[in-house]
Design a protein around this motif. Structure first.
Motif, PDB file in Angstrom:
ATOM      1  N   PRO A  16     -12.954 -73.950 -20.736  1.00 29.42           N
ATOM      2  CA  PRO A  16     -13.822 -72.671 -20.846  1.00 29.42           C
ATOM      3  C   PRO A  16     -13.182 -71.387 -21.110  1.00 29.42           C
ATOM      4  CG  PRO A  16     -14.658 -74.145 -19.089  1.00 29.42           C
ATOM      5  CD  PRO A  16     -13.490 -74.799 -19.435  1.00 29.42           C
ATOM      6  N   SER A  17     -11.881 -71.330 -20.468  1.00 27.65           N
ATOM      7  CA  SER A  17     -11.043 -70.231 -20.747  1.00 27.65           C
ATOM      8  C   SER A  17     -10.729 -70.061 -22.148  1.00 27.65           C
ATOM      9  CB  SER A  17      -9.839 -70.086 -19.928  1.00 27.65           C
ATOM     10  OG  SER A  17     -10.327 -70.108 -18.519  1.00 27.65           O
ATOM     11  N   TYR A  18     -10.296 -71.315 -22.747  1.00 28.92           N
ATOM     12  CA  TYR A  18     -10.136 -71.297 -24.271  1.00 28.92           C
ATOM     13  C   TYR A  18     -11.304 -70.897 -25.128  1.00 28.92           C
ATOM     14  CZ  TYR A  18      -8.010 -72.883 -28.648  1.00 28.92           C
ATOM     15  OH  TYR A  18      -7.473 -73.002 -30.118  1.00 28.92           O
ATOM     16  N   SER A  19     -12.482 -71.498 -24.773  1.00 26.40           N
ATOM     17  CA  SER A  19     -13.769 -71.123 -25.366  1.00 26.40           C
ATOM     18  C   SER A  19     -13.924 -69.701 -25.307  1.00 26.40           C
ATOM     19  CB  SER A  19     -14.719 -71.850 -24.895  1.00 26.40           C
ATOM     20  OG  SER A  19     -14.516 -73.089 -24.962  1.00 26.40           O
ATOM     21  N   LEU A  20     -13.667 -68.975 -24.212  1.00 28.45           N
ATOM     22  CA  LEU A  20     -13.805 -67.539 -24.062  1.00 28.45           C
ATOM     23  C   LEU A  20     -12.934 -66.693 -24.994  1.00 28.45           C
ATOM     24  CD1 LEU A  20     -15.148 -65.299 -22.332  1.00 28.45           C
ATOM     25  CD2 LEU A  20     -12.883 -65.338 -20.773  1.00 28.45           C
ATOM     26  N   LEU A  21     -11.778 -67.302 -25.156  1.00 28.44           N
ATOM     27  CA  LEU A  21     -10.858 -66.526 -26.080  1.00 28.44           C
ATOM     28  C   LEU A  21     -11.314 -66.762 -27.700  1.00 28.44           C
ATOM     29  CD1 LEU A  21      -8.328 -64.923 -26.302  1.00 28.44           C
ATOM     30  CD2 LEU A  21      -7.203 -67.256 -26.627  1.00 28.44           C
ATOM     31  N   GLN A  22     -11.878 -67.739 -28.015  1.00 26.46           N
ATOM     32  CA  GLN A  22     -12.690 -67.936 -29.161  1.00 26.46           C
ATOM     33  C   GLN A  22     -13.763 -66.992 -29.359  1.00 26.46           C
ATOM     34  OE1 GLN A  22     -13.236 -72.392 -29.050  1.00 26.46           O
ATOM     35  NE2 GLN A  22     -11.726 -72.653 -30.610  1.00 26.46           N
ATOM     36  N   LEU A  23     -14.361 -66.861 -28.344  1.00 27.04           N
ATOM     37  CA  LEU A  23     -15.748 -65.804 -28.347  1.00 27.04           C
ATOM     38  C   LEU A  23     -15.211 -64.595 -28.738  1.00 27.04           C
ATOM     39  CD1 LEU A  23     -18.682 -65.397 -27.697  1.00 27.04           C
ATOM     40  CD2 LEU A  23     -17.737 -65.073 -25.254  1.00 27.04           C
ATOM     41  N   PHE A  24     -14.199 -64.151 -28.043  1.00 25.98           N
ATOM     42  CA  PHE A  24     -13.697 -62.743 -28.115  1.00 25.98           C
ATOM     43  C   PHE A  24     -12.925 -62.640 -29.596  1.00 25.98           C
ATOM     44  CE2 PHE A  24     -14.597 -62.308 -23.940  1.00 25.98           C
ATOM     45  CZ  PHE A  24     -14.946 -60.852 -23.754  1.00 25.98           C
ATOM     46  N   SER A  25     -12.406 -63.771 -30.239  1.00 20.90           N
ATOM     47  CA  SER A  25     -11.738 -63.569 -31.431  1.00 20.90           C
ATOM     48  C   SER A  25     -12.788 -63.495 -32.702  1.00 20.90           C
ATOM     49  CB  SER A  25     -11.038 -65.090 -31.616  1.00 20.90           C
ATOM     50  OG  SER A  25      -9.888 -64.885 -30.778  1.00 20.90           O
ATOM     51  N   TYR A  26     -13.822 -64.373 -32.579  1.00 20.25           N
ATOM     52  CA  TYR A  26     -14.925 -64.235 -33.744  1.00 20.25           C
ATOM     53  C   TYR A  26     -16.425 -64.352 -33.410  1.00 20.25           C
ATOM     54  CZ  TYR A  26     -12.611 -68.875 -33.429  1.00 20.25           C
ATOM     55  OH  TYR A  26     -12.286 -70.158 -33.011  1.00 20.25           O
ATOM     56  N   LYS A  27     -16.541 -64.356 -32.288  1.00 20.67           N
ATOM     57  CA  LYS A  27     -18.165 -64.587 -31.979  1.00 20.67           C
ATOM     58  C   LYS A  27     -18.682 -63.158 -31.476  1.00 20.67           C
ATOM     59  CE  LYS A  27     -18.264 -68.975 -32.444  1.00 20.67           C
ATOM     60  NZ  LYS A  27     -19.112 -69.603 -33.540  1.00 20.67           N
ATOM     61  N   THR A  28     -19.899 -63.110 -31.151  1.00 21.36           N
ATOM     62  CA  THR A  28     -20.638 -61.830 -30.857  1.00 21.36           C
ATOM     63  C   THR A  28     -21.409 -62.211 -29.450  1.00 21.36           C
ATOM     64  OG1 THR A  28     -22.507 -62.697 -31.905  1.00 21.36           O
ATOM     65  CG2 THR A  28     -21.093 -61.385 -33.195  1.00 21.36           C
ATOM     66  N   TYR A  29     -21.907 -60.881 -28.977  1.00 18.58           N
ATOM     67  CA  TYR A  29     -22.477 -60.885 -27.403  1.00 18.58           C
ATOM     68  C   TYR A  29     -23.612 -61.903 -27.559  1.00 18.58           C
ATOM     69  CZ  TYR A  29     -24.700 -59.027 -23.221  1.00 18.58           C
ATOM     70  OH  TYR A  29     -24.839 -58.836 -22.151  1.00 18.58           O
ATOM     71  N   PRO A  30     -24.702 -62.036 -28.581  1.00 21.67           N
ATOM     72  CA  PRO A  30     -25.540 -62.894 -28.447  1.00 21.67           C
ATOM     73  C   PRO A  30     -25.093 -64.545 -28.451  1.00 21.67           C
ATOM     74  CG  PRO A  30     -26.129 -61.464 -30.199  1.00 21.67           C
ATOM     75  CD  PRO A  30     -24.583 -61.149 -29.795  1.00 21.67           C
ATOM     76  N   ASP A  31     -23.985 -64.935 -28.921  1.00 21.09           N
ATOM     77  CA  ASP A  31     -23.454 -66.038 -29.001  1.00 21.09           C
ATOM     78  C   ASP A  31     -23.124 -66.253 -27.330  1.00 21.09           C
ATOM     79  OD1 ASP A  31     -23.354 -66.750 -31.433  1.00 21.09           O
ATOM     80  OD2 ASP A  31     -21.609 -65.646 -31.895  1.00 21.09           O
ATOM     81  N   TYR A  32     -22.436 -65.424 -26.803  1.00 26.65           N
ATOM     82  CA  TYR A  32     -22.225 -65.318 -25.273  1.00 26.65           C
ATOM     83  C   TYR A  32     -23.514 -65.651 -24.392  1.00 26.65           C
ATOM     84  CZ  TYR A  32     -21.325 -63.976 -20.603  1.00 26.65           C
ATOM     85  OH  TYR A  32     -21.305 -63.816 -19.129  1.00 26.65           O
ATOM     86  N   LEU A  33     -24.365 -65.000 -24.809  1.00 28.03           N
ATOM     87  CA  LEU A  33     -25.738 -65.251 -23.982  1.00 28.03           C
ATOM     88  C   LEU A  33     -26.314 -66.560 -24.304  1.00 28.03           C
ATOM     89  CD1 LEU A  33     -27.676 -61.753 -24.731  1.00 28.03           C
ATOM     90  CD2 LEU A  33     -26.377 -62.638 -22.751  1.00 28.03           C
ATOM     91  N   GLN A  34     -26.042 -67.099 -25.431  1.00 26.23           N
ATOM     92  CA  GLN A  34     -26.460 -68.611 -25.542  1.00 26.23           C
ATOM     93  C   GLN A  34     -25.654 -69.706 -25.009  1.00 26.23           C
ATOM     94  OE1 GLN A  34     -26.212 -69.348 -30.011  1.00 26.23           O
ATOM     95  NE2 GLN A  34     -27.309 -71.328 -29.786  1.00 26.23           N
TER      96      GLN A  34
END
Length: 305
Positions: A62-80
């Motif tokens: 999950p921590s690695y996924s979190l780093l991917q989220l901050f690299s090229y994803k957005t806030y709606p992706d986090y909420l999803q």
């Protein structure tokens, strides 16, 4: 300096620490870097081997996924995907919203407040404008708040990390664009050649029409001159309608005739003078001779006239 360029420098300390961080330490490093002030790019950290090892760890993936989220994803992706990711603190939420704002600005130069309020889950316009102002001060975006039109006008924005596979899609899009552009340029070249041929043909046609027009105009003008000359001759019978050369020739002919008549008259006077000077003795011998001479002179005069 380009927007966001200072973010790479602020990532350097975390890159140094990541070389010796593994497992839980690497997961803790991800939490720290995603919360750190001024750090907005993470691609170099994602590429490190000990960080990529977290993706295969059930505990730390999950921590690695979190780093991917901050690299090229957005806030709606986090909420999803919120349930499968670590909980975010307020600093991380704010940073992710800033990054989301950058992603939206990369897609459109005009961002309505209504869209931003929905995507960023901001309760009020005032809080939204504060978030945008903070992003401007962090030098990750540049633009103007238009409160009258209720929109944010983007002037410039930093770039984000590219998602895996996006480069290939981008290259494909560029190749398609290049092919389309080449086809358009070829079509334009054909149109230009066709237009040049049409212009040349039109020029030749215009020149032909102009030449015909000038020829016809000259004929008409010459005809008008002939008609006017005829009308003048009819209106003034005493005038012959001759040209200047014809009139000069006529005058010369008249002058020759006049001189000829004068010479004949002069000769007649000389002949008459000679008749007066004849001897008187001839009168007795032939009385009819003077009458014959007079008749002959009269006949000569008539012939000359």
């Amino acid at each position: 300096m380009d927007l966001g360029s200072h973010s790479t420098a602020k990532l350097e300390p975390f890159l140094l620490m990541s070389k010796s961080a593994k497992g839980a330490a690497a997961a803790k490093l991800i939490q720290d870097v995603t919360s750190a002030h001024g750090v907005f790019v993470f691609a170099e950290l994602l590429d490190l081997p000990n960080i990529r090892e977290l993706a295969s760890s059930e505990q730390h993936s999950p921590s690695y996924s979190l780093l991917q989220l901050f690299s090229y994803k957005t806030y709606p992706d986090y909420l999803q995907h919120k349930d499968s990711l670590p909980a975010l603190n307020q600093a991380q939420i704010t940073k992710l919203k800033h990054l989301t704002l950058v992603s939206l600005a990369m897609e459109s130069r005009i961002l309505p407040y209504s869209q931003l309020l929905e995507v960023l889950q901001m309760p009020t316009i005032r809080e939204l404008e504060d978030l945008i102002i903070d992003a401007i001060y962090l030098e990750i975006i540049r633009g103007k708040l238009d409160q009258k039109e209720q929109q944010f006008e983007v002037e410039y924005t930093m770039g984000r990390d590219l998602e895996p596979g996006k480069i290939e899609r981008l290259l494909t899009s560029l190749q398609n664009w290049a092919s389309t552009t080449s086809a358009v340029l070829a079509t334009l070249d054909e149109k230009l050649v066709s237009m040049a041929a049409d212009v040349a043909e039109k020029k030749r046609t215009n020149e032909f029409y102009e030449q015909s027009y000038q020829t016809n105009l000259k004929e008409i003008l010459d005809k008008q001159k002939e008609i006017k000359a005829g009308l003048r001759a009819a209106a003034y019978p005493g005038r012959t309608g001759l040209t200047a050369a014809g009139i000069a020739e006529r005058d010369r002919e008249r002058e020759r005739e006049r001189r000829e008549r004068e010479r004949e008259k002069e000769q007649d006077r000389e002949n008459n003078s000679m008749d007066v000077d004849e001897p008187t003795e001839s009168k007795g011998k032939n009385r009819k001779a003077p009458q014959q001479d007079s008749a002959q002179r009269t006949q000569r005069k008539r012939n000359r006239v």
